[in-house]
Design a protein around this motif. Structure first.
Motif, PDB file in Angstrom:
ATOM      1  N   THR A 132      32.557-100.846 105.605  1.00 34.53           N
ATOM      2  CA  THR A 132      32.696-100.461 107.037  1.00 34.53           C
ATOM      3  C   THR A 132      33.967-100.608 107.705  1.00 34.53           C
ATOM      4  OG1 THR A 132      30.272-100.761 107.411  1.00 34.53           O
ATOM      5  CG2 THR A 132      31.626-100.854 109.282  1.00 34.53           C
ATOM      6  N   GLY A 133      34.538-101.873 107.409  1.00 37.70           N
ATOM      7  CA  GLY A 133      35.847-102.219 107.750  1.00 37.70           C
ATOM      8  C   GLY A 133      36.786-101.093 107.599  1.00 37.70           C
ATOM      9  N   VAL A 134      36.962-100.556 106.006  1.00 33.37           N
ATOM     10  CA  VAL A 134      37.733 -99.616 105.550  1.00 33.37           C
ATOM     11  C   VAL A 134      37.385 -98.318 106.209  1.00 33.37           C
ATOM     12  CG1 VAL A 134      38.281 -98.451 103.338  1.00 33.37           C
ATOM     13  CG2 VAL A 134      38.012-100.887 103.284  1.00 33.37           C
ATOM     14  N   GLU A 135      36.177 -97.920 106.603  1.00 32.55           N
ATOM     15  CA  GLU A 135      35.961 -96.828 107.227  1.00 32.55           C
ATOM     16  C   GLU A 135      36.558 -96.669 108.514  1.00 32.55           C
ATOM     17  OE1 GLU A 135      34.006 -92.923 107.846  1.00 32.55           O
ATOM     18  OE2 GLU A 135      34.338 -93.977 106.070  1.00 32.55           O
ATOM     19  N   LEU A 136      36.368 -97.774 109.219  1.00 35.79           N
ATOM     20  CA  LEU A 136      36.992 -97.760 110.660  1.00 35.79           C
ATOM     21  C   LEU A 136      38.456 -97.529 110.696  1.00 35.79           C
ATOM     22  CD1 LEU A 136      34.706-100.526 112.217  1.00 35.79           C
ATOM     23  CD2 LEU A 136      34.485 -98.137 112.587  1.00 35.79           C
ATOM     24  N   GLN A 137      39.086 -98.370 109.657  1.00 30.77           N
ATOM     25  CA  GLN A 137      40.568 -98.446 109.438  1.00 30.77           C
ATOM     26  C   GLN A 137      40.939 -97.014 109.275  1.00 30.77           C
ATOM     27  OE1 GLN A 137      41.967-100.418 106.042  1.00 30.77           O
ATOM     28  NE2 GLN A 137      43.756-101.136 107.195  1.00 30.77           N
ATOM     29  N   ARG A 138      40.255 -96.343 108.281  1.00 31.12           N
ATOM     30  CA  ARG A 138      40.880 -94.987 107.881  1.00 31.12           C
ATOM     31  C   ARG A 138      40.510 -94.127 109.054  1.00 31.12           C
ATOM     32  NH1 ARG A 138      38.045 -94.416 101.876  1.00 31.12           N
ATOM     33  NH2 ARG A 138      39.502 -95.629 100.669  1.00 31.12           N
ATOM     34  N   ARG A 139      39.663 -94.030 109.746  1.00 27.64           N
ATOM     35  CA  ARG A 139      38.911 -93.291 111.036  1.00 27.64           C
ATOM     36  C   ARG A 139      40.273 -93.127 111.933  1.00 27.64           C
ATOM     37  NH1 ARG A 139      32.604 -93.143 112.493  1.00 27.64           N
ATOM     38  NH2 ARG A 139      31.863 -92.914 110.468  1.00 27.64           N
ATOM     39  N   ALA A 140      40.794 -94.474 112.170  1.00 21.95           N
ATOM     40  CA  ALA A 140      41.703 -94.676 113.152  1.00 21.95           C
ATOM     41  C   ALA A 140      43.055 -94.233 112.693  1.00 21.95           C
ATOM     42  CB  ALA A 140      41.924 -96.399 113.483  1.00 21.95           C
ATOM     43  N   ALA A 141      43.338 -94.199 111.553  1.00 20.24           N
ATOM     44  CA  ALA A 141      44.391 -93.776 111.045  1.00 20.24           C
ATOM     45  C   ALA A 141      44.600 -92.268 110.942  1.00 20.24           C
ATOM     46  CB  ALA A 141      44.856 -94.180 109.612  1.00 20.24           C
ATOM     47  N   TRP A 142      43.362 -91.754 110.630  1.00 13.99           N
ATOM     48  CA  TRP A 142      43.123 -90.316 110.824  1.00 13.99           C
ATOM     49  C   TRP A 142      43.295 -89.579 111.984  1.00 13.99           C
ATOM     50  CZ3 TRP A 142      43.570 -85.784 108.179  1.00 13.99           C
ATOM     51  CH2 TRP A 142      42.965 -84.781 108.454  1.00 13.99           C
ATOM     52  N   ASN A 143      42.728 -90.356 112.954  1.00 14.40           N
ATOM     53  CA  ASN A 143      42.582 -89.845 114.518  1.00 14.40           C
ATOM     54  C   ASN A 143      44.020 -89.821 114.873  1.00 14.40           C
ATOM     55  OD1 ASN A 143      39.890 -89.306 114.403  1.00 14.40           O
ATOM     56  ND2 ASN A 143      39.340 -91.249 115.332  1.00 14.40           N
ATOM     57  N   LYS A 144      44.853 -90.586 114.863  1.00 14.07           N
ATOM     58  CA  LYS A 144      46.087 -90.930 115.188  1.00 14.07           C
ATOM     59  C   LYS A 144      47.170 -89.901 114.631  1.00 14.07           C
ATOM     60  CE  LYS A 144      49.939 -94.064 115.615  1.00 14.07           C
ATOM     61  NZ  LYS A 144      50.528 -95.718 115.109  1.00 14.07           N
ATOM     62  N   ALA A 145      46.938 -89.499 113.315  1.00 11.36           N
ATOM     63  CA  ALA A 145      47.656 -88.529 112.737  1.00 11.36           C
ATOM     64  C   ALA A 145      47.238 -87.229 113.342  1.00 11.36           C
ATOM     65  CB  ALA A 145      47.666 -88.624 111.375  1.00 11.36           C
ATOM     66  N   VAL A 146      45.931 -87.041 113.628  1.00  7.78           N
ATOM     67  CA  VAL A 146      45.625 -85.611 113.996  1.00  7.78           C
ATOM     68  C   VAL A 146      45.951 -85.362 115.584  1.00  7.78           C
ATOM     69  CG1 VAL A 146      43.641 -84.259 115.126  1.00  7.78           C
ATOM     70  CG2 VAL A 146      43.388 -85.477 112.609  1.00  7.78           C
ATOM     71  N   ASP A 147      45.915 -86.410 116.411  1.00  2.00           N
ATOM     72  CA  ASP A 147      46.365 -86.423 117.606  1.00  2.00           C
ATOM     73  C   ASP A 147      47.879 -86.104 118.129  1.00  2.00           C
ATOM     74  OD1 ASP A 147      43.636 -86.793 118.676  1.00  2.00           O
ATOM     75  OD2 ASP A 147      44.201 -88.932 118.953  1.00  2.00           O
ATOM     76  N   ALA A 148      48.688 -86.861 116.891  1.00  2.00           N
ATOM     77  CA  ALA A 148      50.175 -86.564 116.958  1.00  2.00           C
ATOM     78  C   ALA A 148      50.502 -85.330 116.301  1.00  2.00           C
ATOM     79  CB  ALA A 148      50.601 -87.544 115.937  1.00  2.00           C
ATOM     80  N   GLY A 149      49.590 -84.278 115.756  1.00  2.00           N
ATOM     81  CA  GLY A 149      49.825 -83.135 115.203  1.00  2.00           C
ATOM     82  C   GLY A 149      50.416 -83.151 113.977  1.00  2.00           C
TER      83      GLY A 149
END
Length: 675
Positions: free
Chosen positions: A592-609
């Motif tokens: 679960t920790g890994v999942e949350l970490q990946r989601r945060a990194a992914w969302n940051k990359a998507v938001d930054a275009g």
């Protein structure tokens, strides 16, 4: 209540004017010879309603990139051919793989924007979701006065049709029951109607002597619309059940983002006794601030029979609990009780049946030195006014000693996981507004990478030195109760008004707590009221792509075994709603920790275009920043391109395949080949 659309038969008489004749964008003239590029992003036109908001939340929470247009904003871009498509390297490009609208035409009769969308969808084969509309011929449905129904849908027993099971909703068991939480409050409104030519019902419900549609696909004029004729919000169970299928239909089964239904339950304080609630004092002797509790201390602890029942229950439910243990507290209990401990003997005999996690050796408070002579307690300070903290060495010993005991007993643990007693050491507002400055070093000393935190205090993952937190949901099955009657009594104290004999906390905090209209019957209130309420809350988390674990205490597996009715209701309800292709994901805290970490990194990359993803014919290309894995969902049969050859993509779940993925060796992008 979801507000109903103010539409009527008279409005339908006006109809939607014939779409303006708009030429297909010039770039599509090459479509016959050059396959277009379709970007993996969704266009959302938002009118501020709860139905579009629910779909937007589903996209956001599952990692699907989208562009949101605020329909009410004067500064919003105009939706025209240039906004929707262009040419990249000589190839026509569709900028959006799907379109979400509030209804079939939110722009008004004769709108050039709707005409542009229609031309775009036709040219590129893009699908459209009408988030909430009424039943009328322009969406492929008869008016409801022709054998249909208009009104509240609370408690309606809808079902997935054969076409829905063969299509986007095949992951469901069949039934889609509309919530009915209160007979006094209408919660959902909609239209059940008969399909016309070109309309395929995917979810229907009884009406008269037959059935009518609530969700369906309307194919017409070279386009496909998913027509939803009931209002909803992102939290209602009927939407949560259908949300995955709406996205799968919209994206034609190929999209960034992925979704699972997660459920994990941590049982804290294993081997240690928990203090018991006193029904006459309305507090817990042995804990902080229980006036008159001296000499009235009592504890709750599992027995060997409780441990045997736990093992049997796990097998019968095909579900594993995480046992968070305090070995030192167990050793102290054994010493104080004649030197034998049948509970520990039984749990160790069945040790391979559980996931074990370090909860510290004796459950000490690992934060500041507490002054419990005042209520609420405060942090003790030295003569210079500096807070006194538990030392790094003492924190480390609590972690290390528990690990060493586990190793000596042959327990399999992951030493990178830790949940401290009461989540102590982490900041605890208002008394301790910062982490113990010695905590991060002690975690590093013991190789801890994942530290459990309390979601009710800190819902977001954050760093503690080199470790990351994993927020956990507290369940309303109290640590200091062992019987159903004790549970109901404490619940009454917390959730009833002072005039009804309660604490009045619900009156003092109306924004976060609702008072019971009357105290629960302590003989029946737990099973009749608390269990359904708590099971519903937990199930809502399960259906929301939320991997955060829940936590309870060993006392809830003792005496009346109060936890099991809640878990039984969650698991049994879930398995009645979903097909075997979508099992509950019961994973470790580290996962679960890994999942949350990946989601945060992914969302940051998507938001930054920083993410580029598109489909050309049967090939999908995904580019993200180095080190960022992408969540991707694709149909069965999809292959991933390797340096040499291909391999099956992802893992199977809910009728599709999905995973977090990145480029292979010597590759700069992910390449998938669709069947």
């Amino acid at each position: 209540m979801v507000k109903k659309n103010r539409m009527n038969r008279a409005a339908a008489a006006m109809g939607v004017a014939a779409l303006m004749s708009v030429a297909v964008p010039a770039t599509t003239a090459h479509a016959a010879t050059v396959a277009p590029r379709i970007d993996l992003k969704v266009l959302v036109v938002d009118d501020g309603g709860s139905s579009v908001g629910a779909i937007t939340a589903e996209l956001r929470d599952t990692g699907v990139p989208f562009t949101r247009i605020d329909l009410g904003s004067a500064s919003r871009p105009v939706i025209d051919a240039a906004f929707l498509s262009d040419t990249v390297s000589g190839r026509p490009r569709a900028k959006y793989q799907g379109v979400v609208l509030p209804n079939e035409n939110p722009f008004g009769t004769g709108s050039a924007e709707m005409a542009a969308l229609t031309a775009y969808e036709t040219a590129y084969g893009i699908r459209q979701v009408d988030a909430y509309t009424w039943a009328h011929p322009e969406v492929g449905l008869e008016y409801t006065d022709n054998g249909g129904y208009t009104g509240t849908l609370d408690g309606t027993q809808a079902a997935v049709t054969a076409a829905g099971k063969a299509g986007p909703f095949g992951y469901l068991g069949g039934q889609v029951t509309f919530e009915d939480n209160s007979p006094l409050i209408p919660e959902s409104y909609g239209f059940i109607a008969k399909p016309m030519a070109g309309y395929t019902s995917l979810v229907d419900a009884p009406v008269g002597s037959g059935r009518g549609s609530l969700v369906g696909e309307y194919a017409h004029d070279g386009r496909s619309e998913l027509v939803v004729t009931f209002g909803y919000n992102q939290y209602q169970q009927q939407f949560r059940l259908l949300a995955r299928g709406i996205v799968e239909w919209l994206t034609q089964g190929v999209h960034l983002g992925q979704e699972r239904n997660y459920f994990a339950v941590h049982v804290d304080d294993v081997f240690a006794p928990d203090a018991r609630w006193d029904k006459s004092l309305n507090c817990t002797p042995g804990d902080y601030a229980c006036a008159g509790g001296e000499g009235k201390e009592s504890t709750i602890r599992m027995t060997a029979a409780d441990a045997q029942y736990l093992a049997q229950w796990q097998t019968s439910k095909d579900f594993k609990l995480d046992l968070l243990f305090n070995a030192g507290a167990g050793e102290e209990w054994k010493t104080e009780n004649g030197g034998t401990d049948a509970l520990t003997t039984q749990l160790l005999a069945d040790k391979a049946k559980y996931r074990w996690m370090n909860h510290t050796y004796t459950h000490l408070f690992l934060g500041c030195t507490q002054d419990v002579s005042v209520n609420p307690w405060t942090c003790t300070k030295d003569a210079q006014g500096q807070t006194l903290w538990m030392s790094r060495a003492d924190i480390s010993a609590q972690i290390r000693d528990n690990n060493n005991w586990a190793a000596s007993k042959g327990l399999t643990t992951d030493r990178s996981e830790l949940v401290t007693g009461e989540h102590s050491g982490l900041k605890t507002l208002p008394q301790q507004p910062q982490d113990n400055p010695n905590l991060a070093g002690a975690l590093a000393d013991n190789g801890v990478k994942w530290a459990g935190s309390d979601n009710s205090r800190e819902p977001d993952q954050r760093a503690v030195g080199a470790a990351l937190t994993v927020p956990r949901y507290p369940m309303n099955v109290y640590y200091n109760t062992g019987t159903n009657a004790e549970m109901a009594d404490e619940y009454n104290w917390i959730y009833t008004s002072r005039t009804d004999g309660g604490s009045g906390l619900c009156e003092d905090n109306p924004a976060t707590s609702t008072c019971l209209p009357a105290p629960l019957d302590t003989a029946t209130g737990y099973l009749d009221y608390i269990v359904p309420a708590e099971a519903k809350t937990a199930l809502r988390h399960v259906l929301a792509n939320d991997p955060k674990p829940h936590y309870v205490h060993q006392s809830n597996l003792a005496e009346d075994r109060t936890l099991y009715p809640v878990l039984n209701q969650v698991l049994d309800t879930y398995r009645s709603l979903y097909a075997p292709s979508a099992p509950i994901v019961n994973q470790s805290m580290k996962a679960t920790g890994v999942e949350l970490q990946r989601r945060a990194a992914w969302n940051k990359a998507v938001d930054a275009g920083q993410v580029t993803a598109y489909r050309i014919g049967k090939d999908v290309t995904i580019k993200a920043p180095s080190g960022i894995l992408a969540p991707v969902t694709a149909p069965n049969g999809t292959k991933k391109q390797l340096l040499l050859g291909t391999a099956d993509f992802g893992t199977a779940y809910a009728g599709t395949r999905s995973t977090w993925t990145g480029p292979e060796l010597l590759q700069s992008a992910v390449t998938l080949h669709l069947l």
